[in-house]
Scaffold this active site. Structure first.
Site, mmCIF file in Angstrom:
data_model
loop_
_atom_site.group_PDB
_atom_site.id
_atom_site.type_symbol
_atom_site.label_atom_id
_atom_site.label_comp_id
_atom_site.label_asym_id
_atom_site.label_seq_id
_atom_site.Cartn_x
_atom_site.Cartn_y
_atom_site.Cartn_z
ATOM 1 N N THR A 129 0.815 -1.215 0.000
ATOM 2 C CA THR A 129 0.000 0.000 0.000
ATOM 3 C C THR A 129 0.849 1.266 0.000
ATOM 4 O O THR A 129 1.976 1.263 0.514
ATOM 5 C CB THR A 129 -0.907 -0.006 1.256
ATOM 6 O OG1 THR A 129 -1.505 1.262 1.408
ATOM 7 C CG2 THR A 129 -0.132 -0.304 2.528
ATOM 8 N N LYS A 160 2.131 -3.255 7.313
ATOM 9 C CA LYS A 160 2.415 -3.391 5.875
ATOM 10 C C LYS A 160 3.859 -2.948 5.598
ATOM 11 O O LYS A 160 4.550 -3.561 4.784
ATOM 12 C CB LYS A 160 1.429 -2.576 5.039
ATOM 13 C CG LYS A 160 -0.005 -3.093 5.046
ATOM 14 C CD LYS A 160 -0.164 -4.513 4.524
ATOM 15 C CE LYS A 160 0.028 -4.642 3.035
ATOM 16 N NZ LYS A 160 -0.330 -5.988 2.526
#
Ligand code: NAD
Ligand code: DAU
Length: 340
Positions: A129, A160
């Protein structure tokens, strides 16, 4: 462009979620000869019906990416030669309430898959992301690119970021054949009603008011899920190993502007918006410079007209009530408890 997969037996983790299922549909269409094995834990975010109606049915296995014996068994049994890793806990609000499943799935799960890729010599693509770069102020005009420093804000984006670092470490240390895509906010069919765009559309469809955090000034860079899936496949097939590619379509809009577009398209008055409490530590603005994937791989967004794709998304939710109604009430109850 010819799209030719390196893998003819592909493990797609999280393939029953939003982007993963769109990816499976995309691949079944453009490359039906690729055997697809989906590994999905079927959390609240998954919907097994997301994969209904495909002419070449993927093999769907319910299970956890953190389960190394299961991953090993799948790789051997199905002669897997590549992994595309979508599986994650993906919602920022949930990570603020309880970070534990995020840390487990997003970090440990990525480690399990990297180890499997390393020991079997598999190609590994990691779906990540733009949130790993943090945010900019709303007034800023700069965009993130592949050299932007990591600066995640929420528990979700921190996990992430950690998983991206693991992927890079496996490339540098073991030579595992990895690539990463960092994409901006996706929208389109099969997105869970907890997310911003589907929540507002389904609020209107169920007689609720659209809920905007804070004053709605935060900016997101919207990317159609189909354009993201094509980018992921291009990178999987032709991306340079060890490299990261940012994916975005230069559709930056404030949350309020998006809600007003939705209200207009659904013939509702603009003052129907309800402003509610925002997220602690909320990211203000994301902006992606996708020059590298455009230049190196010839990718470009096909659905660059945001208004047109938003209309199509509204139409999809209008015509797929049975898909989203079961999740709607529980989602709104949870938001109500959190003051959103
Ligand atoms: P999603 O929440 O809709 O789907 C996630 C899927 O992963 C679900 O099917 C869920 O059941 C599965 N899953 C969760 N934990 C698992 C586990 N331990 N083992 C196996 N399966 C598990 O998420 P999404 O929006 O489709 O996002 C997919 C990926 O893309 C994520 O890695 C996310 O970080 C990344 N991403 C999302 C966006 C976006 O805008 N949605 C943008 C950029 C990157
Ligand atoms: O940028 C990519 C990221 O986009 C992905 O990594 C995440 O998995 C994905 O969930 C998404 O994260 P966001 O937090 O940006 O998306 P979300 O849809 O939750 O919220 C988008 C914006 O809208 C954000 O500023 C918060 C706001 N919002 C959200 C909801 C659910 C509202 O104003 N009202 C709402 O009801």
């Amino acid at each position: 462009m010819t799209e030719k997969g390196e893998a003819d037996s592909l493990l797609v983790t999280g393939g029953a979620g939003f982007i993963g299922s769109n990816f499976v549909r995309y691949l079944a269409r453009v490359n039906p000869q690729v055997k697809i094995v989906v590994l999905d834990k079927m959390t609240y975010a998954a919907n097994p019906h997301n994969l209904d109606g495909l002419s070449s049915n993927p093999i769907v296995i319910r299970g956890d990416v953190c389960d190394s014996s299961l991953v090993e068994q799948i790789i051997r049994e199905h002669h897997i030669n590549g992994i595309i890793h979508f599986a994650a806990e993906s919602h920022n609000d949930n990570s603020i309430r309880d970070a534990a499943p995020f840390i487990h799935t997003n970090i440990y799960g990525t480690y399990v898959l990297l180890e499997a890729a390393r020991s079997h010599g598999l190609r590994f693509h990691h779906v990540s992301t733009d949130e790993v770069f943090g945010d900019t102020s709303v007034e800023d005009v700069t965009r993130f690119d592949e050299s932007s420093p990591y600066h995640p804000s929420s528990p979700y984006s921190a996990t992430k970021a950690a998983s991206d670092h693991l992927v890079r470490a496996w490339w540098r240390t073991y030579g595992t054949r990895v690539t990463i895509t960092n994409s901006s906010n996706n929208y389109g069919p099969y997105q869970h009603v907890e997310k911003f765009i589907p929540r507002q559309i389904t609020n209107i469809l169920t007689g609720r008011r659209p809920k905007v955090y804070g004053q709605g000034k935060d900016v997101r860079d919207w990317l159609s899920v189909e354009d993201d899936c094509r980018a992921i496949w291009y990178v999987y097939c032709r991306g340079r190993l060890g490299q990261t590619y940012l994916v975005g379509a230069d559709n930056r809009l404030s949350n309020l502007a998006v809600v007003q577009m939705i209200l207009r398209m659904m013939n509702r008055p603009l003052d129907e918006v309800e402003f509610v409490g925002g997220r602690p530590g909320a990211d203000r603005r994301y902006a992606i410079d996708a020059s590298k994937i455009r230049r190196e791989l010839g990718w470009r967004p096909f659905q660059a007209n945001f208004a047109k794709s938003l209309e199509a998304t509204i139409e999809w939710y209008k015509t797929h009530e049975s898909w989203w109604i079961p999740a709607k009430q529980m989602t709104e109850l949870r938001y109500q408890q959190e003051g959103h």
